[in-house]
Design an enzyme around this catalytic site. Structure first.
Site, PDB file in Angstrom:
ATOM      1  N   HIS A  96     -26.173  -4.600 -57.458  1.00  0.00           N
ATOM      2  CA  HIS A  96     -27.436  -5.236 -57.843  1.00  0.00           C
ATOM      3  C   HIS A  96     -28.012  -4.585 -59.094  1.00  0.00           C
ATOM      4  CE1 HIS A  96     -27.829  -7.738 -54.295  1.00  0.00           C
ATOM      5  NE2 HIS A  96     -27.365  -6.709 -53.592  1.00  0.00           N
ATOM      6  N   THR A 149     -18.032   7.402 -56.507  1.00  0.00           N
ATOM      7  CA  THR A 149     -18.817   6.836 -57.604  1.00  0.00           C
ATOM      8  C   THR A 149     -18.192   7.107 -58.966  1.00  0.00           C
ATOM      9  OG1 THR A 149     -20.165   8.829 -57.743  1.00  0.00           O
ATOM     10  CG2 THR A 149     -20.975   7.058 -56.300  1.00  0.00           C
ATOM     11  N   LYS A 150     -17.188   8.008 -59.006  1.00  0.00           N
ATOM     12  CA  LYS A 150     -16.517   8.367 -60.261  1.00  0.00           C
ATOM     13  C   LYS A 150     -15.012   8.342 -60.037  1.00  0.00           C
ATOM     14  CE  LYS A 150     -20.281  11.295 -61.766  1.00  0.00           C
ATOM     15  NZ  LYS A 150     -20.763  12.644 -61.956  1.00  0.00           N
TER      16      LYS A 150
END
Length: 169
Positions: A96, A149-150
């Site tokens: 989002h 996230t990485k």
């Protein structure tokens, strides 16, 4: 035409019994993904269990000999060969938008589709979350409950929220 194929998947194919109970359920699901939806490479040892969400398949490619367990959520991804995905994993391809405080988050839309790339021989533990756009290197292990996230280097074991290097294989 692809819409009807997906309707058949979500109404029937997705709900066939788990392979530990009835082996033909897995064979039908794999056949359907290989021959009808054309998102998976053919292999005799692939497992694609019940209850797997595959979005609209536009951004999904699955390699050979993968084992994807029940109740996995795949928004989109390129998944290499011999990948193990435990139950409850979420693989995201979009998120989002929330930058404008003056507009409700639900009204700001979503980010462009950016599917993760999961290379060969990766093991993703139960309930892990793979965020959009990350690459998980060959032979890496993602611990249960991790939020990736990485990018993850090849042959690295990561875990935690957010996922961090635990050790190297």
């Amino acid at each position: 035409m692809n819409g009807i194929k997906l309707i058949v998947y979500y109404l029937f194919i997705k709900h066939l019994p788990h392979s530990r109970y009835v082996g033909f359920g897995n064979k039908i699901r794999v056949f359907y993904l290989v021959k009808i939806l054309k998102v998976m490479k053919r292999s005799n040892s692939a497992k694609f269990e019940s209850g797997i969400y595959i979005s609209d398949c536009k951004h999904l490619k699955i390699g050979s000999d993968c084992r994807i367990n029940e109740n996995v959520f795949i928004q989109g991804a390129t998944i290499g060969d011999r990948v193990l995905i435990a139950p409850g994993v979420s693989i995201l391809a979009t998120s989002h938008i929330y930058d404008n405080k003056e507009v409700a988050i639900k009204d700001q839309g979503t980010t462009p589709v950016n599917p993760p790339f999961i290379k060969d021989d990766v093991w993703i533990g139960r309930n892990a979350i793979i965020k959009e756009g990350v690459t998980i290197g060959k032979g890496a292990i993602v611990g249960a409950g991790a939020v990736v996230t990485k990018d993850v280097e090849s042959y690295t074991i990561v875990g935690g929220v957010p996922a961090k290097i635990i050790k190297y294989r």
